[in-house]
Write an enzyme that holds these catalytic residues in place. Structure first.
Site: not given
Ligand code: CTP
Length: 384
Positions: A201, A295
């Site tokens: 990304n 994870p």
């Molecule tokens: N994050 C993480 N591990 C992942 C995905 C996300 O630690 N596999 C953490 C990111 O560092 C951030 C937070 O989760 O602090 C939010 O990430 P985001 O991608 O916005 O959301 P998701 O948790 O992936 O949820 P969704 O995809 O449902 O929006």
């Protein structure tokens, strides 16, 4: 912001002192310059006067108390470049010029950025003087390794202007986070499809690196676990590099034990290819790539966080930002969620809000990510 007295001594690195003055001014600091007698053979005080907007001094001229008045005016006394000779004079308490007497009477933070030949710097007498200075609380901005002007290789090159400026920012702030350890994830993970292609990304790592800088400025010991980043790395911070989400997960879990504050700023890929092709895939009319879930590092930390202060980020479309941020706050057991609208990605300015577990909301608008990072750290400090 701060009143900085810049001491300039004889070194060929003196040309960098002009840039130091300019960068200090850009960062809104007030600057006055005092030169060692020999250094004006390299650059005239006039240059420093014009750059700083204040008369630069080599000698007392009409004010016999200049060696008291200049240090009394300043909060920080930075000598950069600091020649090996000036370094030793400061260590031994010799005041044989305006510059060295200023060092004797200065009561605030004293910082030396030495520059010189590698053998001179390694000399046991100089190393002993350096030890003495450090023991007295003088900040030594260590010279960098590399090819020196004298054609020799080794430690002796004046620290970069960026590092020197970072130390000034460090020196002028209080240290409420002294003894605290902060773990921060930064940047984008890469999930390989074959040897040359991956899923990733746009994250630059700028916000996470800015937070790392600011946490250090307030006295914390900072460790960063970084995926791929394009932003400049913060100086004086330990950075552990990883590639994939799985690697990031392992490193976070390995270093979690030590941390008091955990900030998960990385843009972690939620999925990875089930299989990684060992060579380079050939093109076909259609291709299917099976993905498996990575994870969720933040969620995993939330489950075992104990007394640690856990910060997560939510990057969402503006319409559902608050609702989704609140969901993340509770489902991942966070102490704070930083909510950013999608537009904040890649933009210079920052706009977002914080929601703490106890319900407090703080809106933040800043002209850049560094300023936003400082506001976030200040809010955490107030909350703690
Ligand atoms: N994050 C993480 N591990 C992942 C995905 C996300 O630690 N596999 C953490 C990111 O560092 C951030 C937070 O989760 O602090 C939010 O990430 P985001 O991608 O916005 O959301 P998701 O948790 O992936 O949820 P969704 O995809 O449902 O929006």
């Amino acid at each position: 912001m701060a009143k900085v007295l810049l001491g300039v001594s004889s070194s060929i690195a003196i040309y960098k002192a002009c840039e130091i003055v300019r960068e200090l001014k850009k960062a809104n600091h007030e600057v006055r310059v005092v030169l060692s007698p020999f250094s004006q053979r390299f650059i005239s005080p006039l240059t420093f006067g014009a750059l700083s907007g204040n008369k630069a001094y080599v000698d007392w001229e009409e004010d016999p108390l200049l060696h008291i008045n200049l240090p009394r005016w300043s909060e920080v006394f930075l000598i950069a470049p600091c020649s090996i000779n000036t370094l030793s004079k400061v260590a031994l308490g010799i005041g044989d010029s305006l510059l060295t007497t200023c060092a004797l009477s200065h009561k605030g933070v004293l910082m030396l950025a030495p520059a010189g030949n590698v053998e001179m710097y390694k000399n046991p007498a100089i190393q002993e003087n350096l030890r003495k200075l450090k023991e007295r609380g003088v900040i030594i901005i260590e010279p960098e390794e590399g090819k020196l002007l004298c054609e020799e290789e080794g430690q002796g090159r004046l620290a970069s202007v960026e590092r020197i400026l970072d130390w000034v920012e460090y020196a002028i702030r209080p240290k409420p986070l002294k003894g605290k350890r902060v773990l921060i994830t930064v940047g984008a993970t890469r999930e390989f499809i074959d040897r040359v292609r991956f899923i990733s990304n746009f994250s630059s790592g700028l916000m996470g690196f800015s937070l790392a800088k600011v946490f250090r400025w307030y006295g914390a010991q900072v460790k960063v676990i970084a995926g791929f980043t394009t932003a400049k790395e913060p100086p004086e911070v330990e950075i552990i590099k990883v590639v994939s989400a799985q690697e990031m997960y392992q490193e976070v879990m390995k270093h979690l034990e030590d941390a008091h504050i955990v900030v998960m700023n990385a843009a972690v890929a939620d999925y990875r290819p089930l299989e990684v092709y060992s060579g380079k895939l050939k093109k076909q009319e259609f291709m299917e790539i099976k993905l498996v879930k990575n994870p969720d590092i933040l969620e995993s930390v939330g489950k075992v966080k104990g007394k640690r202060f856990l910060v997560g980020f939510a990057l969402e479309e503006r319409e559902n930002l608050k609702e989704n941020a609140l969901k993340k706050l509770s489902s991942k057991n966070l102490d704070l969620v930083v909510a950013n609208p999608l537009e904040s990605m890649g933009s210079e300015a920052y706009e977002g809000f914080l929601i703490f577990a106890k319900g407090k909301r703080v809106d933040i608008k800043a002209k850049n990510k560094l300023e936003a990072g400082e506001r976030i750290v200040m809010e955490i400090l107030e909350y703690l």
